[in-house]
Write a protein that holds these residues in place. Structure first.
Motif, short mmCIF file in Angstrom:
data_model
loop_
_atom_site.label_atom_id
_atom_site.label_comp_id
_atom_site.label_asym_id
_atom_site.label_seq_id
_atom_site.Cartn_x
_atom_site.Cartn_y
_atom_site.Cartn_z
N UNK A 350 61.81 62.37 2.70
CA UNK A 350 62.38 62.15 4.03
C UNK A 350 61.49 62.77 5.10
N UNK A 351 60.99 63.98 4.82
CA UNK A 351 60.13 64.66 5.80
C UNK A 351 58.85 63.87 6.05
N UNK A 352 58.24 63.36 4.97
CA UNK A 352 57.00 62.59 5.13
C UNK A 352 57.24 61.34 5.98
N UNK A 354 59.80 60.66 8.25
CA UNK A 354 60.22 60.84 9.65
C UNK A 354 59.24 61.67 10.46
N UNK A 355 58.37 62.45 9.77
CA UNK A 355 57.44 63.30 10.53
C UNK A 355 56.01 62.78 10.53
N UNK A 356 55.58 62.15 9.42
CA UNK A 356 54.19 61.71 9.32
C UNK A 356 53.98 60.22 9.53
N UNK A 357 54.91 59.40 9.01
CA UNK A 357 54.69 57.96 9.05
C UNK A 357 55.23 57.30 10.31
N UNK A 358 56.21 57.91 10.95
CA UNK A 358 56.78 57.35 12.19
C UNK A 358 56.12 58.03 13.38
N UNK A 359 55.59 57.24 14.29
CA UNK A 359 54.90 57.75 15.46
C UNK A 359 55.57 57.24 16.74
N UNK A 360 56.12 58.12 17.58
CA UNK A 360 56.17 59.58 17.44
C UNK A 360 57.21 60.00 16.41
N UNK A 362 60.36 61.29 14.41
CA UNK A 362 61.78 61.35 14.76
C UNK A 362 62.27 62.78 14.83
N UNK A 363 61.72 63.64 13.97
CA UNK A 363 62.12 65.04 13.93
C UNK A 363 61.05 65.83 13.21
N UNK A 364 60.97 67.13 13.52
CA UNK A 364 60.05 68.01 12.79
C UNK A 364 60.68 68.51 11.50
N UNK A 365 61.97 68.29 11.28
CA UNK A 365 62.73 68.51 10.05
C UNK A 365 62.41 69.84 9.37
N UNK A 366 61.63 69.82 8.28
CA UNK A 366 61.38 71.04 7.52
C UNK A 366 60.65 72.10 8.33
N UNK A 367 59.85 71.69 9.30
CA UNK A 367 59.20 72.66 10.19
C UNK A 367 60.25 73.52 10.89
#
Length: 512
Positions: A350-352, A354-360, A362-367
């Motif tokens: 999920x983190x990969x 919403x944070x890496x593949x979607x630009x911008x 959606x959320x920094x999530x685990x960060x």
């Protein structure tokens, strides 16, 4: 470095010593009885390689802690008096590359050499193979570094004139008017610059950084394949193992029947192994021979798993009841760890996305999770961060083992408690070392918000992702997309086939 963070240095030294001692413990308990009191050089390489891999994984949390050490400094330049993380990164990964491409291959060639030869001849043969590899690697690295060893940074040239600051408070500063001055007096080139002001700034990277970058690319392909498969099969394999567990103790007659069948399979394997050994002595080591060797290795590993399962279903000895109770508790532990691992795997995926593949993003999530954990207690977020990095490395090993059992062209090197030969140890250490570079790069990117302003992000972020000829792999998220696709396919595989009972491997069939 007069007033560097002494506490961080002490913690780093203590952790390194503990890692070294733990790896010695692993070696002693995993080694095969045939390797006891011998093969000392491969053992030194194994302990040192495992230590380098573990330290490299923990260096990213240490890099974050090193950045935070001067967060509340009272004077400028305090951060220059902390640990020299960039030099440490380059040093640890140059050692990593030397181990993977030279030291470990030499140790494997020496260990697997013909035992009938003298020590000098085995060393000579190993040096010839490693020397050839060194020459080829040096030529490739030198040519690539000379031709395309540069980084291309996209920059924008901005310039502006000055205006007198109004003294009568007659100015505005808002999102609608972001520059000082009235209409027609905006002097902020950042808001008015044309596309032609964007240029490419080219500079040559250092050779150590280039070596690290190429090693990272090689590791990234392996990491994408093994890690993508392993992130799913690691937790699901534990859960499936619980589902397939023996439900009750079998009778003695059933045990004798199964043991007799396993004895037949063992005799077939011994006959096939003797035949292959004779072919090796005759010099018939062609493609078909290597394929048959891997087939025998696979069948032998499956037979060992079947024998272990049979022993679980029919415990023997004076403490048979206690043994069965421990077996039941072991499978309960597997399902608990499998469920926890499944949560971690889903969180990673999920983190990969919403944070890496979607630009911008959606959320920094685990960060954000790590930052909030740091607010609760200073090292809690760092510990969670280190756990997620280690989990990826475990996923790589799980994926390599799964594919090794199913694909003939991958050599099987299982790690077994008290039954691991040094060549298997060396192979897995090399795989861990090679993928550890990519795990760190992947984590530095995936947790870019939490690990911002670190030396790792400078090396694995800006430099690596701007390197000529390589940057497009990162620009278009090739590795992240491949990772998610393989993880999804593995989840589908387990959903369709993983829950079925494993069938006996049947008779051994070798290529003629």
């Amino acid at each position: 470095m007069g007033d560097f963070n002494l506490a961080l240095v002490i913690v780093a030294l203590v952790v390194c010593i503990l890692i070294f001692l733990f790896n010695i413990y692993l070696l002693i308990n995993y080694q095969h009885p045939d390797d006891v009191n011998q093969a000392y050089f491969p053992k030194i390489v194994v302990v040192f390689g495992l230590s380098v891999a573990a330290i490299s994984i923990l260096m990213l949390p240490a890099d974050v802690a090193n950045r935070q050490a001067c967060r509340h400094a009272l004077y400028n330049g305090a951060c220059n008096l902390t640990l020299p993380m960039k030099e440490l990164w380059l040093g640890i990964y140059i050692v990593d590359a030397l181990l993977v491409f030279f030291v470990i291959p030499f140790a494997m060639f020496y260990y697997e050499g013909d035992q009938d030869k003298t020590v000098g001849k085995r060393i000579k043969s190993s040096l010839i193979w490693v020397g050839t590899t060194a020459v080829v690697c040096a030529l490739v690295l030198g040519i690539l570094y000379g031709l395309i060893g540069k980084v291309d940074f996209t920059v924008r040239h901005l310039s502006s004139s000055t205006l007198p600051f109004p003294g009568n408070n007659n100015f505005q500063f808002s999102s609608g008017q972001p520059c000082v001055g009235g209409s027609n007096q905006h002097q902020c080139s950042a808001y008015t610059a044309s596309a032609s002001s964007e240029k490419t700034w080219t500079m040559r990277t250092t050779f150590p950084e280039y070596v690290v970058a190429l090693a990272t690319i090689v590791g990234s392909f392996l990491f994408t394949i093994f890690g993508g498969v392993g992130i799913a099969c690691l937790p699901l394999g534990l859960i499936v193992s619980f589902i397939r567990r023996p439900k009750a103790v079998i009778t003695r007659s059933q045990y004798i029947k199964e043991a007799t069948e396993f004895g037949k399979r063992a005799r077939e394997l011994k006959k096939a192994a003797d035949s292959l050994h004779q072919e090796e002595r005759n010099g018939n080591k062609g493609r078909k021979w290597r394929k048959n060797v891997k087939t025998v290795e696979k069948e032998l590993l499956l037979l060992e798993e079947d024998v272990q399962a049979l022993e679980e279903m029919y415990p023997q000895g004076e403490k048979a009841e206690a043994t069965w109770a421990m077996t039941v508790l072991g499978y309960l532990a597997k399902v608990v760890l499998g469920i926890l691992g499944l949560i971690v795997s889903v969180a990673w995926i999920v983190h990969i996305v919403i944070y890496l593949l979607i630009d911008p993003p959606l959320s920094s999530f685990l960060n954000e999770v790590f930052i909030k954990l740091d607010d609760i207690w200073g090292l809690l977020g760092t510990a969670a961060f280190a756990f997620f990095c280690f989990y990826l490395l475990l996923a790589v090993i799980a994926g390599a083992m799964m594919l090794g059992l199913r694909l003939v062209f991958i050599t099987i090197h299982p790690m077994k408690w008290g039954a691991t030969l040094m060549n298997s140890f060396l192979f897995n250490v090399g795989l861990i070392l090679l993928c550890s570079i990519s795990v760190i790069q992947f984590c530095a990117t995936a947790f870019g918000y939490y690990a911002r302003a670190t030396a790792a992000q400078e090396i694995f972020g800006h430099t690596l992702q701007s390197l000529r000829g390589i940057k497009y792999l990162y620009k278009y998220n090739v590795f992240q997309i491949g990772f998610i696709v393989l993880a999804g396919l593995t989840f589908v595989y387990y959903a369709v086939f993983g829950w079925r009972k494993k069938k006996p491997s049947g008779r051994l069939q070798l290529s003629s």
